[in-house]
Design an enzyme around this catalytic site. Structure first.
Site, PDB file in Angstrom:
ATOM      1  N   ASP A  16      -3.370 -18.034   2.354  1.00 27.32           N
ATOM      2  CA  ASP A  16      -4.530 -18.746   1.789  1.00 27.32           C
ATOM      3  C   ASP A  16      -5.081 -19.735   2.800  1.00 27.32           C
ATOM      4  OD1 ASP A  16      -2.012 -19.836   1.397  1.00 27.32           O
ATOM      5  OD2 ASP A  16      -2.497 -20.846  -0.479  1.00 27.32           O
ATOM      6  N   ASP A  64      -5.463  -6.445   6.032  1.00 32.06           N
ATOM      7  CA  ASP A  64      -6.667  -5.756   5.556  1.00 32.06           C
ATOM      8  C   ASP A  64      -7.739  -6.787   5.211  1.00 32.06           C
ATOM      9  OD1 ASP A  64      -8.338  -3.805   4.615  1.00 32.06           O
ATOM     10  OD2 ASP A  64      -7.195  -3.333   2.820  1.00 32.06           O
ATOM     11  N   ASP A 101     -11.116  -8.233   7.742  1.00 33.90           N
ATOM     12  CA  ASP A 101     -12.501  -8.114   7.268  1.00 33.90           C
ATOM     13  C   ASP A 101     -13.202  -9.472   7.315  1.00 33.90           C
ATOM     14  OD1 ASP A 101     -12.456  -5.421   6.837  1.00 33.90           O
ATOM     15  OD2 ASP A 101     -13.125  -5.533   4.753  1.00 33.90           O
ATOM     16  N   TYR A 132       0.821  -1.216   0.000  1.00 35.54           N
ATOM     17  CA  TYR A 132       0.000   0.000   0.000  1.00 35.54           C
ATOM     18  C   TYR A 132       0.855   1.267   0.000  1.00 35.54           C
ATOM     19  CZ  TYR A 132      -4.075  -2.936   1.082  1.00 35.54           C
ATOM     20  OH  TYR A 132      -5.066  -3.889   1.048  1.00 35.54           O
ATOM     21  N   LYS A 146       3.177 -15.366   2.968  1.00 39.43           N
ATOM     22  CA  LYS A 146       3.081 -16.172   1.751  1.00 39.43           C
ATOM     23  C   LYS A 146       4.511 -16.537   1.365  1.00 39.43           C
ATOM     24  CE  LYS A 146       0.681 -17.930  -1.660  1.00 39.43           C
ATOM     25  NZ  LYS A 146      -0.122 -19.141  -1.481  1.00 39.43           N
TER      26      LYS A 146
END
Ligand code: NAD
Length: 357
Positions: free
Chosen positions: A224, A248, A252, A143, A192
């Site tokens: 994942d 992020d 959620d 980001y 990851k």
């Protein structure tokens, strides 16, 4: 007894409605515990674009910097959706985070017993309740990385770069281990590392920091798998630490399985005050101005402000207890409504919580 200056960014959509309820609660807390909370109105996001032509005017940023803590409702909405990326309302959030050095985002995902029916998962998966703390790195990664357009193999292409320094990983890892020490001493680091170089560095540094915390059980999990495990067995998690983008998305997901996005607070912190406190949801333009928004996430964000910025633990606990009592009495905004409960609006929910003090 204390005096605290709070910069209030009501923002857009439901932002003004939900922050109004949180300020009502703060007034009551101030009266009950003998504190003075001074509110400083700050324009940021779409409201600031409309008034001043930019999402985060310098005066707004300065007001945030001069405060003891920032309370933010939400920013953004369809009115500003067609603006260029760097000028959009959401840039105000990134600007505040960056300028205040807020590198930690704490997102508790707690399923309240009284709201078990609102949880979309089966009862045998969730049990009566669960309590996960997501520690998301907030000022690094993709980001904030290099971005742009260039000529590629197939013509014009866009790129965003994920970068993490050892320093950034170490400070967020240390924060997460400290948080785990105060809870069930169980930390899951999500990355990851089977694909990304930045994740391999992440894992190495987290392992280094782990040596200082022998009491904490550390597990590494690919993102994942973590997304799957959250809906398969959320009770296995205590504290999760992860990068900006993975955090992020996962936070959620964690919020959705608690039953309502309208219930969940967050805190963004740096080395010193001011920290920023905000609900995890957005500006919900679909219900703005209808007295339908759930103000609890914002009210619980104020509880986090008491605990983390002002070290007012009793005040934080009193706010959390008032929310639990109102839920136990069966009051529900539309997003958490279920059969046999009493439907109330944003204002009535705020009033009911204030009445519990
Ligand atoms: P959203 O969180 O605003 O809404 C998603 C859904 O959840 C909607 O159906 C909404 O009605 C519902 N919802 C959200 N908060 C609620 C509450 N307190 N009570 C009841 N229902 C609630 O997400 P979105 O629709 O993807 O985004 C809308 C706007 O908000 C966009 O402009 C987005 O960029 C912005 N946004 C801002 C923030 C922020 O300010 N921190 C965060 C996320 C999104």
């Amino acid at each position: 007894m204390g005096e605290y200056k709070i910069a209030v960014v009501a923002g857009d959509g439901i932002g003004p409605e939900i922050t109004a309820e949180a300020l009502k609660v703060l007034e009551v807390v101030g009266e009950k515990f003998g504190h003075k909370f001074i509110f400083d109105e700050v324009y940021a996001g779409g409201a600031a674009i409309d008034k001043f032509g930019e999402a985060l005017p310098e005066e707004s940023l300065n007001k945030c910097k001069c405060s003891d803590a920032v309370l933010l409702g939400a920013v953004g909405g369809p009115k500003w959706d067609n603006m260029e990326g760097s000028k959009r309302p959401e840039r105000a959030l990134l600007g505040i985070r960056e300028n205040l050095g807020l590198y930690v985002n704490l997102r508790p995902a707690i399923m309240h017993k009284a709201l078990a029916d609102a949880c979309p998962l089966k009862k045998e998966i969730t049990g009566d309740s669960f309590d996960i703390m997501v520690v998301r790195e907030l000022t690094g990664g993709i980001y904030f990385g290099e971005r742009g357009y260039r000529e590629g193999k197939y013509g014009n292409e866009a790129f965003d770069v994920e970068t993490y320094s050892e320093y950034e990983i170490e400070r967020i890892a240390r924060f997460a281990f400290d948080a785990a020490m105060k809870r069930n001493k169980n930390l899951t680091s999500v990355d990851k590392a089977n694909v990304l170089e930045s994740s391999r560095l992440w894992r190495k540094i987290v392992n280094n920091v782990a040596e200082e915390y022998p009491e904490v059980t550390l597990t590494h999990m690919y993102v994942d798998n973590a997304a799957m495990q959250l809906v398969r067995n959320p009770r296995q998690f205590d504290v999760i630490v992860t990068s900006n983008m993975f955090g992020d998305i996962l936070s959620d997901e964690a919020s959705q399985i608690t039953g309502s996005i309208g219930m969940l607070p967050s805190a963004s912190m740096g080395k010193a005050n001011p920290g920023m406190y905000e609900p995890i949801h957005g500006s919900a333009p679909d219900i703005a101005g209808e007295n339908k928004a759930n103000p609890i996430a914002t009210i619980l964000s104020v509880a986090m402000m008491m605990r983390y910025s002002f070290s007012l633990t009793k005040e934080a606990e009193a706010i959390e207890a008032a929310v639990t009592k109102v839920l136990d009495k069966g009051l529900r905004t539309p997003d958490i409504m279920s059969e046999g409960m009493t439907l109330v609006g944003t204002k009535e929910m705020g009033d009911a919580i204030c009445a519990e003090f």
